[in-house]
Motif scaffolding. Structure first.
Motif, mmCIF file in Angstrom:
data_model
loop_
_atom_site.group_PDB
_atom_site.id
_atom_site.type_symbol
_atom_site.label_atom_id
_atom_site.label_comp_id
_atom_site.label_asym_id
_atom_site.label_seq_id
_atom_site.Cartn_x
_atom_site.Cartn_y
_atom_site.Cartn_z
ATOM 1 N N GLU A 345 50.816 -17.732 109.914
ATOM 2 C CA GLU A 345 50.880 -16.336 109.481
ATOM 3 C C GLU A 345 49.699 -16.008 108.559
ATOM 4 O O GLU A 345 49.165 -16.869 107.863
ATOM 5 C CB GLU A 345 52.189 -16.060 108.722
ATOM 6 C CG GLU A 345 53.450 -16.303 109.529
ATOM 7 C CD GLU A 345 53.712 -15.234 110.587
ATOM 8 O OE1 GLU A 345 52.890 -14.294 110.707
ATOM 9 O OE2 GLU A 345 54.721 -15.336 111.298
ATOM 10 N N ASP A 346 49.301 -14.729 108.583
ATOM 11 C CA ASP A 346 48.326 -14.205 107.637
ATOM 12 C C ASP A 346 48.913 -12.911 107.055
ATOM 13 O O ASP A 346 49.977 -12.469 107.499
ATOM 14 C CB ASP A 346 46.963 -13.969 108.310
ATOM 15 C CG ASP A 346 47.044 -13.020 109.495
ATOM 16 O OD1 ASP A 346 47.881 -12.081 109.469
ATOM 17 O OD2 ASP A 346 46.274 -13.192 110.455
ATOM 18 N N PRO A 347 48.270 -12.306 106.049
ATOM 19 C CA PRO A 347 48.852 -11.107 105.444
ATOM 20 C C PRO A 347 49.157 -10.001 106.448
ATOM 21 O O PRO A 347 50.179 -9.311 106.346
ATOM 22 C CB PRO A 347 47.777 -10.663 104.451
ATOM 23 C CG PRO A 347 47.073 -11.926 104.083
ATOM 24 C CD PRO A 347 47.059 -12.745 105.334
ATOM 25 N N ASP A 348 48.271 -9.835 107.443
ATOM 26 C CA ASP A 348 48.467 -8.793 108.446
ATOM 27 C C ASP A 348 49.694 -9.079 109.304
ATOM 28 O O ASP A 348 50.620 -8.254 109.400
ATOM 29 C CB ASP A 348 47.197 -8.707 109.317
ATOM 30 C CG ASP A 348 47.354 -7.692 110.451
ATOM 31 O OD1 ASP A 348 48.110 -6.720 110.276
ATOM 32 O OD2 ASP A 348 46.713 -7.893 111.497
ATOM 33 N N SER A 349 49.756 -10.268 109.905
ATOM 34 C CA SER A 349 50.852 -10.596 110.819
ATOM 35 C C SER A 349 52.187 -10.702 110.074
ATOM 36 O O SER A 349 53.232 -10.242 110.551
ATOM 37 C CB SER A 349 50.568 -11.901 111.563
ATOM 38 O OG SER A 349 50.517 -12.989 110.647
ATOM 39 N N PHE A 350 52.156 -11.283 108.877
ATOM 40 C CA PHE A 350 53.396 -11.504 108.141
ATOM 41 C C PHE A 350 53.988 -10.186 107.629
ATOM 42 O O PHE A 350 55.209 -9.996 107.655
ATOM 43 C CB PHE A 350 53.145 -12.464 106.974
ATOM 44 C CG PHE A 350 54.401 -12.987 106.342
ATOM 45 C CD1 PHE A 350 55.282 -13.794 107.058
ATOM 46 C CD2 PHE A 350 54.727 -12.676 105.036
ATOM 47 C CE1 PHE A 350 56.449 -14.271 106.489
ATOM 48 C CE2 PHE A 350 55.878 -13.160 104.437
ATOM 49 C CZ PHE A 350 56.750 -13.960 105.174
ATOM 50 N N SER A 351 53.145 -9.280 107.185
ATOM 51 C CA SER A 351 53.651 -7.994 106.694
ATOM 52 C C SER A 351 54.281 -7.193 107.828
ATOM 53 O O SER A 351 55.300 -6.515 107.644
ATOM 54 C CB SER A 351 52.520 -7.179 106.048
ATOM 55 O OG SER A 351 51.510 -6.867 106.989
#
Length: 645
Positions: A345-351
């Protein structure tokens, strides 16, 4: 068309240096001035001084100096007229255009301003492309798939570059932009080997506008949406006179207010990470745009907060590869925390996966200080390998050593001791080794500066490594400093102004340092017109070197605390208490240095005459000149109370 002189004068009258600088860095009062860590270079302790009384700023570290207008020019990277417009907007001053400017003068607008205009046109062009059929079907549909709302698309000036070789070039040329400016702005390219072949840099990609701190477009990032292995996923604007990637953070313009309000900056890697976090209601976020963190970017964050939280993708190998950024942040004087997302996950996908509220909760619950974060990262490794644990301990200690604040250093040393299960004394011992080495270097530098000041004051003889010319230059500097700081003041019990005394005593002396001779000439010219110039006269000079040197000379680095007299009844004599004696000694020291220079020249002539085999009379004549100069030097030494064995 330029800005009228009336508008410029109104801005100069209205602006306040404390308000202008305070918009960018937090200022703390110390003595008569305010201080901060310099926004123009990285430093651990404040050396950036702001003088409310003189309306100037001066950094004793990097030598940046100027008035409020110069500060805006330096901090925003704009020209004089752009700085005036910026300040006029801040203070609600109506901008009047100068009707007397000629077309030739209009054409001489700075290259930087032309680039800003061209890049703003490109931004508008890419944004409008989202309304075309191609833009809707490719660019807009991509943004909608990511969940980007129309408000977010507008907020970040997201756009689309049409798929073709010359859409931008054609539109820009129709709007009156030259190929030269478009090339310098990085919007078009020339084919290698065929300069006549010019085409668009950005083609068939969604665009992310990169803004500077004041919101002006300075470059673009562009993402391809097809799976073409021959094309990079992202391409970015090249380095230009107004875009230096190492000094820019994506999203800083949209984030700066929230960073100040929250007193924290989230640091991510990519464009979409920033945009997605805004969608989740988190606006205090910037991105390094996929590059390794730089000192310039750290200084940019520090202008708004001392707290930074680094967000890492859920990729252990990637985290370890980029961990060095934490040491750079610590060295820059920032307090560092970190958050790691689940694997993959990264900030974009996780948010997008968990939603806004859950995302915000995750950041709060999983934020760890850098010590706990680093130790947790290597926990599994050193649990199995004692040698690896020793290496990790050294890495942790090195990171702690980067922290400039000794109290914070001590707190982290204690925490590391508990987490690593090692005696705190051992950590402090290792810390002290690195700090002692660093302090030795600083001490040596300070010692060299102090010795130079002693030579200037005539307290110690000139050392061989400091040339006669250097000491003369320093004394010329001292004479000009007195002239600028006290020239309009009257000497004790006399009707004579200090400037009149200094100028009369130096009337037949030609200063060897050009800038000091220039300032002396300006002062004489003003006095001849019946005006005794004060510091603001020189600070507002058009000559940038005159302004810079003036600010250097009128800004003291250290002040005597008011508590010495008010609280402890200890009286400290200053140079202004007896200006007559101060001026007299300064002139004597200047003449002393001039005599030393003449003696040095005489010795060189004697040596040359002896080597050339000149007749004895010529050598004796030169020796007589030297001895007469020596008598003058000894007489001046007696006046100054200098005795050298």
């Amino acid at each position: 068309m330029g800005i009228s002189k009336l508008t410029t004068d109104k801005v100069k009258e209205r602006v306040d240096i404390v308000e202008v600088v305070g918009d960018y860095v937090p200022l703390k009062k110390k003595g008569q001035n305010l201080w901060a860590c310099c926004p123009f270079h990285g430093e651990k302790s404040p050396s950036f001084s702001v003088s409310p009384s003189k309306q100037i700023y001066k950094c004793f570290g990097c030598s940046k100096a100027g008035d409020p207008i110069q500060f805006v020019m330096d901090i925003e990277g704009v020209g004089f007229q752009e700085a005036i417009r910026h300040l006029a907007g801040k203070y609600g001053i109506e901008v009047e255009e100068d009707e007397t400017r000629t077309p030739e003068q209009d054409q001489e607008q700075s290259e930087r301003e032309s680039l800003f205009i061209a890049l703003n046109f490109a931004k508008d062009f890419f944004v409008k492309n989202l309304r075309t059929d191609e833009g809707k079907s490719i660019g807009l549909s991509y943004f909608r798939e990511r969940g980007f709302s129309p408000q977010i698309i507008e907020k970040f000036d997201l756009g689309y570059a049409l798929d073709g070789w010359g859409h931008m070039l054609k539109a820009a040329k129709s709007a009156g932009f030259s190929e030269e400016i478009l090339l310098k702005a990085g919007l078009i390219l020339q084919k290698e080997g065929d300069p006549s072949r010019i085409y668009d840099r950005f083609r068939g990609r969604v665009t992310f506008t990169i803004h500077n701190v004041s919101g002006k477009p300075i470059g673009f990032g562009a993402r391809i949406l097809t799976k073409d292995k021959n094309q990079p996923k992202y391409i970015n604007s090249p380095e230009t006179p107004i875009y230096h990637k190492s000094d820019v953070l994506y999203g800083i313009y949209q984030a700066k207010k929230a960073i100040r309000d929250q007193d924290n900056c989230y640091l991510v890697e990519g464009y979409t990470d920033v945009v997605s976090m805004h969608l989740s209601g988190i606006e205090n976020v910037v991105a390094s745009s996929g590059t390794s963190l730089t000192e310039g970017q750290i200084k940019l964050i520090k202008r708004f907060t001392n707290q930074v939280t680094v967000l890492y993708d859920g990729d252990p190998a990637g985290i370890k590869a980029s961990i060095r950024g934490i040491d750079l942040l610590l060295e820059g004087g920032l307090n560092v925390k970190a958050v790691v997302f689940p694997d993959g996950e990264d900030p974009d996908s996780f948010s997008r996966k968990v939603g806004s509220q859950a995302f915000q909760d995750y950041l709060k619950e999983n934020s760890r200080d850098f010590i706990g974060f680093k130790i947790g990262l290597y926990q599994d490794e050193f649990a199995r390998d004692p040698i690896r644990k020793a290496e990790v301990i050294r890495e942790i200690v090195q990171s702690i050593g980067k922290i400039p604040d000794p109290i914070v250093r001590s707190v982290y040393a204690k925490e590391a001791s508990g987490l690593l299960q090692i005696e705190e004394e051992i950590i402090h011992t290792e810390l002290n080794k690195s700090l002692i080495k660093s302090n030795k270097e600083h001490f040596q530098k300070a010692k060299e500066e102090a010795e130079a000041e002693q030579v200037l004051e005539g307290l110690v003889p000139t050392k061989t490594e400091i040339s006669v010319d250097d000491t003369l230059r320093l004394q010329e500097r001292e004479t000009i400093r007195l002239l600028l700081n006290y020239g309009w003041q009257k000497l004790d019990h006399e009707e004579l102004h200090l400037c009149e005394y200094l100028l009369s005593e130096t009337e037949e002396i030609a200063f060897h340092t050009p800038i000091y001779q220039k300032i002396l000439g300006i002062y004489r010219d003003s006095l001849a017109k019946g005006t005794i110039p004060k510091t603001d006269f020189f600070v507002s000079q058009q000559d940038a070197e005159v302004r810079q040197v003036t600010i250097d000379l009128i800004t003291p680095r250290h002040e005597v605390s008011v508590h010495w007299e008010g609280r402890h009844q200890i009286l400290i004599n200053t140079e202004s208490d007896d200006l007559a004696a101060t001026a007299f000694k300064s002139i004597l020291r200047l003449k002393r240095k001039l005599v030393y220079k003449m003696m040095d020249e005489a010795k060189q002539k004697i040596k040359a005459a002896e080597q050339e085999g000149s007749d004895l009379d010529k050598v004796l004549e030169l020796q007589q000149i030297y001895f007469e100069l020596k008598k003058v030097q000894l007489e001046i030494d007696r006046e100054l109370g200098i005795v050298i064995g």
